[in-house]
Design an enzyme around this catalytic site. Structure first.
Site, PDB file in Angstrom:
ATOM      1  N   ASN A  90       0.890  -1.245   0.135  1.00 22.05           N
ATOM      2  CA  ASN A  90       0.019   0.006  -0.025  1.00 22.05           C
ATOM      3  C   ASN A  90       0.807   1.364  -0.064  1.00 22.05           C
ATOM      4  OD1 ASN A  90      -1.815   1.871   0.405  1.00 22.05           O
ATOM      5  ND2 ASN A  90      -2.488   1.352   2.560  1.00 22.05           N
TER       6      ASN A  90
ATOM      7  N   LYS B 110       0.083   4.358  -0.350  1.00 22.94           N
ATOM      8  CA  LYS B 110      -0.402   5.447   0.246  1.00 22.94           C
ATOM      9  C   LYS B 110      -0.227   6.640  -0.494  1.00 22.94           C
ATOM     10  CE  LYS B 110      -0.215   3.114   4.888  1.00 22.94           C
ATOM     11  NZ  LYS B 110      -0.123   3.225   6.312  1.00 22.94           N
TER      12      LYS B 110
ATOM     13  N   HIS C 126      -9.544   1.347   4.888  1.00 21.47           N
ATOM     14  CA  HIS C 126      -8.226   1.584   5.410  1.00 21.47           C
ATOM     15  C   HIS C 126      -8.739   2.387   6.851  1.00 21.47           C
ATOM     16  CE1 HIS C 126      -4.181   2.587   6.482  1.00 21.47           C
ATOM     17  NE2 HIS C 126      -3.822   1.501   5.812  1.00 21.47           N
TER      18      HIS C 126
ATOM     19  N   GLU D 158      -6.799   4.799   7.736  1.00 22.44           N
ATOM     20  CA  GLU D 158      -6.696   6.354   7.599  1.00 22.44           C
ATOM     21  C   GLU D 158      -7.716   6.635   6.748  1.00 22.44           C
ATOM     22  OE1 GLU D 158      -3.023   5.498   5.392  1.00 22.44           O
ATOM     23  OE2 GLU D 158      -2.190   4.830   7.525  1.00 22.44           O
TER      24      GLU D 158
ATOM     25  N   GLU E 188      -5.374  -4.815  10.492  1.00 24.08           N
ATOM     26  CA  GLU E 188      -4.140  -3.744  10.854  1.00 24.08           C
ATOM     27  C   GLU E 188      -4.793  -2.925  12.183  1.00 24.08           C
ATOM     28  OE1 GLU E 188      -2.452  -2.785   6.826  1.00 24.08           O
ATOM     29  OE2 GLU E 188      -4.069  -0.973   7.261  1.00 24.08           O
TER      30      GLU E 188
ATOM     31  N   GLY F 238       2.482   2.507  10.913  1.00 23.55           N
ATOM     32  CA  GLY F 238       3.656   3.487  10.898  1.00 23.55           C
ATOM     33  C   GLY F 238       4.172   3.706  12.201  1.00 23.55           C
TER      34      GLY F 238
ATOM     35  N   SER G 209       3.477  -1.894  10.360  1.00 25.37           N
ATOM     36  CA  SER G 209       4.824  -1.893  10.570  1.00 25.37           C
ATOM     37  C   SER G 209       5.476  -3.357  10.402  1.00 25.37           C
ATOM     38  CB  SER G 209       5.393  -1.622  12.232  1.00 25.37           C
ATOM     39  OG  SER G 209       4.965  -0.447  12.361  1.00 25.37           O
TER      40      SER G 209
HETATM   41  P1  13P Z   1       3.176   0.693   7.696  1.00 28.11           P
HETATM   42  O1  13P Z   1       3.618  -0.769   7.213  1.00 28.11           O
HETATM   43  O2  13P Z   1       3.726   1.791   7.398  1.00 28.11           O
HETATM   44  O3  13P Z   1       2.963   0.366   9.143  1.00 28.11           O
HETATM   45  O4  13P Z   1       1.468   0.841   7.118  1.00 28.11           O
HETATM   46  C1  13P Z   1       0.523  -0.300   7.315  1.00 28.11           C
HETATM   47  C2  13P Z   1      -0.487   0.036   6.513  1.00 28.11           C
HETATM   48  O5  13P Z   1      -1.389   0.937   6.961  1.00 28.11           O
HETATM   49  C3  13P Z   1      -0.735  -0.771   5.314  1.00 28.11           C
HETATM   50  O6  13P Z   1      -1.923  -0.485   4.802  1.00 28.11           O
END
Ligand code: 13P
Length: 251
Positions: free
Chosen positions: A9, A11, A95, A97, A167, A173, A213
């Site tokens: 992803n 982002k 997601h 976010e 997640e 992150g 992560s």
């Molecule tokens: P990270 O791997 O940066 O923690 O992000 C995970 C994520 O949100 C994947 O969709």
């Protein structure tokens, strides 16, 4: 046997030149990878660029969001048909976010899941608890509700096809990964919820990714848990070598 699925992803990262470089590097290592399903989910603006690079390889294309309607007056939105038109096979939905910054609810996610399946796109449906929910021992309740509501009303074919990504929001992150045991516990819970929603056979067929992560140093241990069927990778997917290493840890 469930085939593991590792998706990057990206982002809101990568301009055209950077995306070209990253997709080309991933393709160089993974074009013929068949024992793990590999998916790249770049931003809308480079879907075509990345799609052209990975065309005719084993690496599949995915988007990070879509609208549930087919077309019309929805300024700024993109439909499932538009994603299919660019040869997307997958779409990430719900997601954390988007839940947090764009106020997406389970009901909205459910509409999108149904629209994606109707358009022959495979949804990757994200669920996961916030830190304060975990600390208040609400993880089971929160994740159960998200799964029940986001996947409500699917027929068995759609249900089996859907991919779930667990997640934990506190692990995204932050560099703070769920321990393999913590992740496995929630993945097993999700599978129990899926079995109740459909039947044990269908629940066994659904792939459940871990995200938060995940990196080369922890991927192998997470991916060796019985109910962890892959990863949804954020930060580490922006680096071709790290992403390839995670994919290779999956199979
Ligand atoms: P990270 O791997 O940066 O923690 O992000 C995970 C994520 O949100 C994947 O969709």
């Amino acid at each position: 046997m469930r085939k593991k699925i590792v998706a990057g992803n990206w982002k809101m990262n990568k301009l055209v030149g950077e995306a070209t470089e990253l997709a080309t590097a991933v393709k160089r290592s993974l074009a013929d990878k068949t024992d793990v399903e590999v998916v790249l989910c770049p931003p809308f603006t480079v879907l075509k660029t990345v799609g052209d690079i990975i065309a005719n390889t084993q690496v599949k294309l995915g988007a990070q969001n879509m609208h549930w309607e087919k077309e019309g007056a929805f300024t700024g939105e993109v439909s499932a048909g538009m994603l299919r038109d660019l040869f997307c096979h997958y779409v990430i939905l719900g997601h954390s976010e988007r839940r947090q910054f764009c106020h997406e609810t389970d009901a909205v996610v459910n509409r999108k899941v149904k629209a994606a399946l109707t358009a022959n796109l495979t949804p990757i449906v994200c669920v996961g608890e916030l830190l304060e929910q975990r600390e208040a021992n609400q993880t089971e309740e929160v994740v159960t509700n998200q799964v029940l509501k986001s996947l409500a009303g699917l027929d068995e074919t759609g249900f089996r096809r859907t991919v779930i990504a667990y997640e934990p929001v506190w692990a995204i992150g932050t560099g703070r990964t769920a321990s393999p045991a913590q992740a496995q516990e929630v993945h097993a819970l999700i599978r129990r919820v899926l079995a109740k929603m459909s039947n044990p056979g269908a629940a066994q067929a659904v792939r459940i990714q871990y995200g938060g992560s995940m990196k080369p140093s922890n991927a192998k241990e997470l991916l060796s848990q019985p109910d962890i069927d892959g990863g949804l990778i954020g930060g580490a997917a922006l680096d071709a070598a790290a992403f390839v290493e995670i994919v290779n840890a999956a199979g």
